[in-house]
Structure formats: structure tokens, C-alpha cells
Scaffold this motif. Structure first.
Motif, PDB file in Angstrom:
ATOM      1  N   LYS A  86       0.858  -1.186   0.000  1.00  0.00           N
ATOM      2  CA  LYS A  86       0.000   0.000   0.000  1.00  0.00           C
ATOM      3  C   LYS A  86       0.893   1.234   0.000  1.00  0.00           C
ATOM      4  CE  LYS A  86      -0.487  -0.179   5.051  1.00  0.00           C
ATOM      5  NZ  LYS A  86      -1.457  -0.246   6.178  1.00  0.00           N
ATOM      6  N   ASP A  87       0.315   2.386  -0.253  1.00  0.00           N
ATOM      7  CA  ASP A  87       1.096   3.623  -0.282  1.00  0.00           C
ATOM      8  C   ASP A  87       1.845   3.807   1.037  1.00  0.00           C
ATOM      9  OD1 ASP A  87      -0.079   3.968  -2.710  1.00  0.00           O
ATOM     10  OD2 ASP A  87      -1.319   5.684  -2.141  1.00  0.00           O
ATOM     11  N   ASN A 108       5.730   6.007   2.682  1.00  0.00           N
ATOM     12  CA  ASN A 108       6.528   7.229   2.535  1.00  0.00           C
ATOM     13  C   ASN A 108       7.974   6.942   2.892  1.00  0.00           C
ATOM     14  OD1 ASN A 108       6.935   7.806   5.529  1.00  0.00           O
ATOM     15  ND2 ASN A 108       4.686   7.839   5.402  1.00  0.00           N
ATOM     16  N   TYR A 132       6.854   5.239  -3.961  1.00  0.00           N
ATOM     17  CA  TYR A 132       6.253   4.812  -2.705  1.00  0.00           C
ATOM     18  C   TYR A 132       4.771   4.456  -2.842  1.00  0.00           C
ATOM     19  CZ  TYR A 132      10.573   6.466  -0.613  1.00  0.00           C
ATOM     20  OH  TYR A 132      11.896   6.641  -0.294  1.00  0.00           O
ATOM     21  N   GLY A 133       4.245   4.490  -4.064  1.00  0.00           N
ATOM     22  CA  GLY A 133       2.863   4.090  -4.276  1.00  0.00           C
ATOM     23  C   GLY A 133       2.707   2.580  -4.247  1.00  0.00           C
TER      24      GLY A 133
END
Length: 338
Positions: free
Chosen positions: A125-126, A128, A212-213
């Protein structure tokens, strides 16, 4: 004096052993890894020496205009026995601007997979940069990654900016651009020396070009009939097909204006052509790789054993779409580097 005609030639394998497994370079033009040619009057020359001498005769006019004297792609086998280092590669723009290299778009084709073999590609999942950095430093980065169960014949395209590694007993054939641009993000506590990774290609240097997606795996394509190329990947830098040979097929390189590379993943085949009215045979056994220069515009692929399969790689040297750089991510440095 009559110009010698180029011909299909075997490439010698370069083997590197590591704590987690091994890599076999089947075709490489990297300087520190440079494939030797095995046959005929070119035997003993490296691929870079042949490129310096024969230029567009090796790769084709259009490919030479695009890549110059750099051979455009490489082929290697990755044999993972435990868990391979977590890697990421930049696109052509980042690699050229920062390091004066090509990027490293790459494709994995699974040749063997043991029980429980996995590939980790991209994020579930997304996420950071801060969370990912912390997970890499405490050894728990797998918690964030997208796991894919592996099986023989499977193909995975790994775009630039996509983190990736292998786990378990697995053998994959990797086709990529000719580039050393694999950044090591973590080795999971295993030893890795400078002969395996350039220390400059590290986690901190990679933080701003990682995607990071959430990773979305492409749907598998349908198998092609015997003798018809099965398209595995079509990228601006190279194309990968799989050929299941039951009968001889004729190949013409004139339309794509590129050299052709064949890696035999199963069985045995012969690359046949005529030189000055005489037929020549270049036998391709399992695990071996043959380079057919662009100058050889007509030849045949002939199966010698049942179940023969080949990977076919060539370059159409297309202009890539706009490159991806994650400009919205702020690089996060460890406290001792802030």
C-alpha cells in the motif's frame, strides 16, 4: 580486402557467488563485467571490444544512434537460496544526470521455483520515505512489501523506482538495460562487500527516486502457440519474447534493425545461417546465450530437443515516455547525517 562477415557467437558466462546465492552474467557490457565471445575469429574479444570495432554492424543503425558504443541490454541468471538484498534502480534520466549511466529497467522470468519461493516487488500500500527508511534500518522492511508467490514460466516487469528482492530457492533470468544501477537498500543482516555493490549506490541516495505508491502487478498474458513469439515485455529500451520451438522458424532482423540475443532456458537449439554459400550451425544448449549481430539479417532457429524454449531479446530503441521522479517525497536522513 574483403570485409569479414559477422556471425552468431556464443557468450561466456561470468559467475559471481554471494552469501545469499549467485549471479551468472550471460551477457554483460559493464566494464567490471564484460562478456567474452567464444567462437570463430572473434573468440577472446569482449563485447565492448567488438562494439568499439564493429559499431552499428553489431547492434544495427538505429540502436547505435540511440545507445552509441554501449551495448544496450544485459542478461543474467539470479539464483537465490535464502533472501537476496533489497534493491531499487533509477530511470534513465536520474541515472544519466547523477551518474552518467543508463537506468536499469528490468524484467524477471522465473525458471525454477522451490516451495514457498517469493518475489517482493513494490509496496503493498502507499507508504513514505520516513516509514520505509525506519523499516530498512530495523530489518522489518518486508512488512511493507508486496509479496508474489512464484512459479516457473512467470514473468515480472520491474519498473524504475520499484523496490525488489527474491526469497527462497528460486532461479530467475533477468533482462535489463546495460547498467550497474542497482541500489542496495538492505542486505537483511547478511554480509555484502564492495565487489557486490558500489557503496555509493545506497539507501540514502535512492530515497528520492523510489516509487512509494502501491505496486499493481500486470495481469499475465495468454500463452502463444508453438513457434510464435510470446511477448513478455516491450519497453523503449528492449523487447523480450519467449519462443517454444517444435519446428524450425525463420528470423529476419531487417524490420527491427537490431541484433538478436537468444538464451536457452530449456532443451537445445541450433542457430543456422549461410556464409558465402555454406551453412553454419551455432548450437545453443540449456543456459547458454548466443548473440546474432544485426548484420546477419536472415537465419533459422532449429530445435534439437523436445521442449526447447528460448528467450529472445532485441532493442527497437524507442523514445521513452516522460520519466518518473517522485518530487513530492522529502528525503529523510538518519540523525547522524542531518
Amino acid at each position: 580486402m574483403e570485409e569479414k562477415k559477422l556471425y552468431p557467437v556464443h557468450l561466456c558466462t561470468i559467475l559471481d557467488e554471494y552469501v545469499w546465492g549467485s549471479e551468472e552474467f550471460k551477457l554483460a557490457d559493464l566494464g567490471y563485467r564484460d562478456s567474452l565471445l567464444r567462437d570463430g575469429w572473434l573468440a577472446g574479444n569482449t563485447i565492448s571490444e567488438v562494439m568499439d570495432t564493429y559499431l552499428d554492424r553489431v547492434v544495427g543503425d538505429r540502436v547505435y544512434e540511440y545507445f552509441g558504443r554501449q551495448f544496450p541490454f544485459q542478461v543474467k541468471y539470479i539464483h537465490c537460496r535464502t533472501i537476496s538484498p533489497l534493491l531499487v534502480h533509477p530511470n534513465d534520466t536520474v541515472a544519466a544526470q547523477r551518474y552518467d549511466f543508463l537506468g536499469k529497467e528490468k524484467v524477471w522470468v522465473v525458471l525454477r521455483a522451490g516451495k514457498g519461493a517469493m518475489a517482493y516487488v513494490g509496496f503493498r500500500k502507499d507508504t513514505n520515505a520516513a516509514d520505509f527508511l525506519a523499516k530498512c534500518e530495523d530489518g522489518s522492511a518486508l512488512d511493507l512489501l508486496n509479496g508474489i508467490a512464484l512459479y516457473p514460466g512467470q514473468c515480472l516487469s520491474i519498473p524504475s523506482g520499484t523496490v525488489n528482492c527474491l526469497k527462497g530457492e528460486v532461479l530467475v533470468a533477468e533482462v535489463s538495460e546495460s547498467s550497474p544501477m542497482d541500489f542496495c537498500l538492505t542486505t537483511w543482516g547478511q554480509e555484502a562487500g564492495p565487489e557486490e555493490f558500489d557503496p555509493e549506490f545506497n539507501l540514502i541516495e535512492a530515497l528520492d527516486f523510489i516509487n512509494y505508491g502501491a505496486y499493481c502487478a500486470p495481469a499475465p498474458g495468454a500463452d502463444s502457440p508453438e513457434g510464435i513469439p510470446e511477448l513478455l515485455a516491450s519497453l523503449p529500451q528492449f523487447t523480450v519474447n519467449r519462443l517454444r520451438l517444435k519446428a524450425p522458424i525463420s528470423i529476419s532482423t531487417e524490420k527491427c534493425d537490431s541484433c538478436m540475443v537468444y538464451n536457452c532456458t530449456a532443451g537445445e537449439a541450433s542457430v543456422q545461417m549461410e556464409i558465402l554459400g555454406r551453412r553454419t550451425d551455432c548450437i545453443l544448449k540449456e543456459g547458454e546465450t548466443v548473440l546474432v549481430p544485426a548484420e546477419v539479417q536472415e537465419f533459422y532457429l532449429v530445435p534439437i530437443m523436445e521442449g526447447t524454449e528460448l528467450l529472445e531479446v532485441y532493442s527497437e530503441a524507442r523514445e521513452p515516455a516522460d520519466s518518473y521522479i517522485n518530487t513530492n517525497v522529502e528525503a529523510v536522513l538518519p540523525e547522524n547525517e542531518q
